[in-house]
Design a protein around this motif. Structure first.
Motif, PDB file in Angstrom:
ATOM      1  N   HIS A 143      59.576  36.690  37.856  1.00 40.39           N
ATOM      2  CA  HIS A 143      60.736  37.204  38.588  1.00 40.39           C
ATOM      3  C   HIS A 143      60.394  37.663  40.001  1.00 40.39           C
ATOM      4  O   HIS A 143      61.250  37.623  40.887  1.00 40.39           O
ATOM      5  CB  HIS A 143      61.377  38.354  37.797  1.00 40.39           C
ATOM      6  N   SER A 144      59.184  38.127  40.243  1.00 39.93           N
ATOM      7  CA  SER A 144      58.809  38.608  41.581  1.00 39.93           C
ATOM      8  C   SER A 144      57.371  38.188  41.897  1.00 39.93           C
ATOM      9  O   SER A 144      56.477  39.031  42.018  1.00 39.93           O
ATOM     10  CB  SER A 144      58.945  40.132  41.661  1.00 39.93           C
ATOM     11  N   PRO A 145      57.121  36.882  42.048  1.00 33.58           N
ATOM     12  CA  PRO A 145      55.734  36.421  42.205  1.00 33.58           C
ATOM     13  C   PRO A 145      55.050  36.896  43.474  1.00 33.58           C
ATOM     14  O   PRO A 145      53.871  37.258  43.447  1.00 33.58           O
ATOM     15  CB  PRO A 145      55.879  34.894  42.190  1.00 33.58           C
ATOM     16  N   LYS A 146      55.742  36.915  44.612  1.00 29.22           N
ATOM     17  CA  LYS A 146      55.103  37.256  45.878  1.00 29.22           C
ATOM     18  C   LYS A 146      54.600  38.699  45.879  1.00 29.22           C
ATOM     19  O   LYS A 146      53.549  38.997  46.447  1.00 29.22           O
ATOM     20  CB  LYS A 146      56.072  37.042  47.042  1.00 29.22           C
ATOM     21  N   VAL A 147      55.366  39.581  45.254  1.00 32.22           N
ATOM     22  CA  VAL A 147      55.013  40.997  45.267  1.00 32.22           C
ATOM     23  C   VAL A 147      53.892  41.297  44.287  1.00 32.22           C
ATOM     24  O   VAL A 147      52.976  42.075  44.582  1.00 32.22           O
ATOM     25  CB  VAL A 147      56.253  41.857  44.943  1.00 32.22           C
ATOM     26  N   PHE A 148      53.927  40.646  43.117  1.00 33.38           N
ATOM     27  CA  PHE A 148      53.046  41.076  42.030  1.00 33.38           C
ATOM     28  C   PHE A 148      51.825  40.188  41.798  1.00 33.38           C
ATOM     29  O   PHE A 148      50.944  40.567  41.031  1.00 33.38           O
ATOM     30  CB  PHE A 148      53.847  41.202  40.733  1.00 33.38           C
ATOM     31  N   ILE A 149      51.738  39.022  42.439  1.00 37.79           N
ATOM     32  CA  ILE A 149      50.560  38.164  42.243  1.00 37.79           C
ATOM     33  C   ILE A 149      49.267  38.874  42.682  1.00 37.79           C
ATOM     34  O   ILE A 149      48.280  38.881  41.930  1.00 37.79           O
ATOM     35  CB  ILE A 149      50.729  36.814  42.959  1.00 37.79           C
ATOM     36  N   PRO A 150      49.207  39.507  43.873  1.00 39.53           N
ATOM     37  CA  PRO A 150      47.945  40.170  44.264  1.00 39.53           C
ATOM     38  C   PRO A 150      47.509  41.281  43.309  1.00 39.53           C
ATOM     39  O   PRO A 150      46.359  41.262  42.837  1.00 39.53           O
ATOM     40  CB  PRO A 150      48.257  40.702  45.671  1.00 39.53           C
ATOM     41  N   PRO A 151      48.383  42.260  42.966  1.00 41.61           N
ATOM     42  CA  PRO A 151      47.904  43.316  42.063  1.00 41.61           C
ATOM     43  C   PRO A 151      47.595  42.830  40.660  1.00 41.61           C
ATOM     44  O   PRO A 151      46.627  43.298  40.034  1.00 41.61           O
ATOM     45  CB  PRO A 151      49.052  44.340  42.062  1.00 41.61           C
ATOM     46  N   VAL A 152      48.386  41.888  40.144  1.00 42.78           N
ATOM     47  CA  VAL A 152      48.109  41.377  38.802  1.00 42.78           C
ATOM     48  C   VAL A 152      46.784  40.610  38.794  1.00 42.78           C
ATOM     49  O   VAL A 152      46.032  40.660  37.813  1.00 42.78           O
ATOM     50  CB  VAL A 152      49.273  40.493  38.303  1.00 42.78           C
ATOM     51  N   SER A 153      46.472  39.928  39.884  1.00 46.45           N
ATOM     52  CA  SER A 153      45.179  39.231  39.989  1.00 46.45           C
ATOM     53  C   SER A 153      44.029  40.234  39.954  1.00 46.45           C
ATOM     54  O   SER A 153      42.997  39.988  39.313  1.00 46.45           O
ATOM     55  CB  SER A 153      45.127  38.413  41.287  1.00 46.45           C
ATOM     56  N   VAL A 154      44.193  41.376  40.632  1.00 44.52           N
ATOM     57  CA  VAL A 154      43.166  42.416  40.607  1.00 44.52           C
ATOM     58  C   VAL A 154      43.034  42.993  39.199  1.00 44.52           C
ATOM     59  O   VAL A 154      41.925  43.278  38.730  1.00 44.52           O
ATOM     60  CB  VAL A 154      43.490  43.513  41.637  1.00 44.52           C
ATOM     61  N   LEU A 155      44.158  43.178  38.503  1.00 41.49           N
ATOM     62  CA  LEU A 155      44.104  43.652  37.114  1.00 41.49           C
ATOM     63  C   LEU A 155      43.304  42.685  36.249  1.00 41.49           C
ATOM     64  O   LEU A 155      42.498  43.101  35.407  1.00 41.49           O
ATOM     65  CB  LEU A 155      45.516  43.816  36.552  1.00 41.49           C
ATOM     66  N   LEU A 156      43.517  41.381  36.456  1.00 45.38           N
ATOM     67  CA  LEU A 156      42.806  40.371  35.674  1.00 45.38           C
ATOM     68  C   LEU A 156      41.307  40.410  35.965  1.00 45.38           C
ATOM     69  O   LEU A 156      40.482  40.371  35.049  1.00 45.38           O
ATOM     70  CB  LEU A 156      43.369  38.990  35.974  1.00 45.38           C
ATOM     71  N   LEU A 157      40.941  40.510  37.248  1.00 45.04           N
ATOM     72  CA  LEU A 157      39.525  40.570  37.612  1.00 45.04           C
ATOM     73  C   LEU A 157      38.864  41.844  37.057  1.00 45.04           C
ATOM     74  O   LEU A 157      37.724  41.807  36.579  1.00 45.04           O
ATOM     75  CB  LEU A 157      39.374  40.513  39.131  1.00 45.04           C
ATOM     76  N   SER A 158      39.589  42.957  37.127  1.00 47.58           N
ATOM     77  CA  SER A 158      39.065  44.202  36.563  1.00 47.58           C
ATOM     78  C   SER A 158      38.872  44.067  35.061  1.00 47.58           C
ATOM     79  O   SER A 158      37.884  44.566  34.494  1.00 47.58           O
ATOM     80  CB  SER A 158      40.020  45.363  36.868  1.00 47.58           C
ATOM     81  N   TYR A 159      39.807  43.396  34.424  1.00 47.82           N
ATOM     82  CA  TYR A 159      39.724  43.185  32.982  1.00 47.82           C
ATOM     83  C   TYR A 159      38.493  42.362  32.615  1.00 47.82           C
ATOM     84  O   TYR A 159      37.786  42.675  31.648  1.00 47.82           O
ATOM     85  CB  TYR A 159      40.995  42.488  32.511  1.00 47.82           C
ATOM     86  N   ILE A 160      38.211  41.319  33.398  1.00 42.88           N
ATOM     87  CA  ILE A 160      37.017  40.506  33.160  1.00 42.88           C
ATOM     88  C   ILE A 160      35.761  41.366  33.297  1.00 42.88           C
ATOM     89  O   ILE A 160      34.813  41.264  32.510  1.00 42.88           O
ATOM     90  CB  ILE A 160      36.973  39.318  34.131  1.00 42.88           C
ATOM     91  N   GLY A 161      35.754  42.243  34.312  1.00 44.38           N
ATOM     92  CA  GLY A 161      34.627  43.156  34.478  1.00 44.38           C
ATOM     93  C   GLY A 161      34.464  44.077  33.283  1.00 44.38           C
ATOM     94  O   GLY A 161      33.338  44.343  32.838  1.00 44.38           O
ATOM     95  N   MET A 162      35.571  44.566  32.736  1.00 49.16           N
ATOM     96  CA  MET A 162      35.501  45.425  31.552  1.00 49.16           C
ATOM     97  C   MET A 162      34.915  44.675  30.364  1.00 49.16           C
ATOM     98  O   MET A 162      34.099  45.212  29.597  1.00 49.16           O
ATOM     99  CB  MET A 162      36.900  45.927  31.192  1.00 49.16           C
ATOM    100  N   ILE A 163      35.321  43.403  30.195  1.00 54.08           N
ATOM    101  CA  ILE A 163      34.818  42.607  29.079  1.00 54.08           C
ATOM    102  C   ILE A 163      33.305  42.443  29.172  1.00 54.08           C
ATOM    103  O   ILE A 163      32.574  42.610  28.190  1.00 54.08           O
ATOM    104  CB  ILE A 163      35.504  41.225  29.057  1.00 54.08           C
ATOM    105  N   LEU A 164      32.832  42.133  30.377  1.00 55.99           N
ATOM    106  CA  LEU A 164      31.401  41.880  30.554  1.00 55.99           C
ATOM    107  C   LEU A 164      30.565  43.139  30.410  1.00 55.99           C
ATOM    108  O   LEU A 164      29.352  43.058  30.184  1.00 55.99           O
ATOM    109  CB  LEU A 164      31.161  41.244  31.925  1.00 55.99           C
TER     110      LEU A 164
END
Length: 229
Positions: A143-164
């Motif tokens: 519904h709001s890709p331009k606004v939320f793509i950058p922060p959601v991408s950071v959430l995903l990268l942080s999540y990968i760091g947590m997994i490792l």
């Protein structure tokens, strides 16, 4: 009412879904009386299912009030030698009051985002629990890709760091029955050679928490600018 019943059933397996019940009641009810009825239906279903097991000490100690439920109380603001304010419930109840004041501010899926992001920011959660958040983040991006793509991408990268940096038996090793062997993808030992893996993990979780707060801020800012689920 169907949503409240579903939450009551799922809460019988894990109490966390009860945190969504106030939002379902406030958004779904047309007035206070109907909102109260929706919440009551969910609670009654939950109590009917767990009722027969309440006399069991094992159920109360290992399921209803298991030690991992105390994690929501760990992050606190001390106000005296004997009392403290749990940050998770402070922010959660504040969010419920916001919903009470204006339940139509945005859609139910976005209301569900709030307690989840607060939970993941203030609680030491098992990393596989993030799958609860995934469908809601997908709806947000649609519904709001331009606004939320950058922060959601950071959430995903942080999540990968947590997994490792997490205990492998609670993430990657969950798939060992499928692949037939155990693989340790944790990089904790490697990081500890050069820097404290615990400190690095805390920094990654700080990034995740700050980004979650930013997502909630943008959610409030964009609720009138674009349609939301």
């Amino acid at each position: 009412y169907a949503s409240a019943i579903a939450l009551g059933v799922t809460a019988a397996f894990k109490p966390f879904p009860l945190l969504f019940l106030p939002f379902v009641a406030l958004v779904g009810g047309k007035n206070f009386f109907q909102q109260a009825k929706i919440a009551l239906v969910g609670l009654i279903v939950y109590l009917l299912i767990i009722g027969p097991f309440l006399p069991s000490i094992g159920f109360r100690n290992s399921a209803l009030l298991a030690s991992h439920t105390d994690k929501t109380l760990f992050a606190q603001i001390p106000i005296s030698g004997a009392f403290a304010i749990p940050l998770f419930f402070l922010l959660y109840i504040f969010a419920v009051w916001i919903c009470f004041a204006n339940p139509k501010r945005f859609g139910l899926a976005n209301w569900f985002l709030i307690p989840l992001l607060i939970f993941y920011s203030l609680v030491h959660f098992h990393v596989q629990w993030l799958v609860w958040l995934t469908p809601l983040l997908i709806l947000l991006l649609v519904h709001s890709p331009k606004v939320f793509i950058p922060p959601v991408s950071v959430l995903l990268l942080s999540y990968i760091g947590m997994i490792l940096l997490f205990e492998p038996s609670l993430n990657i090793d969950l798939f060992s029955p499928l692949v037939g062997y155990t693989t340790d993808f944790s990089i904790t030992a490697l990081i500890d050679r050069f820097y404290s893996a615990k400190v690095l993990g805390n920094l990654i979780r700080s990034i995740f928490a700050a980004t979650s707060a930013y997502v909630l801020y943008q959610l409030m800012q964009n609720q009138r600018k674009s349609p939301t689920p």
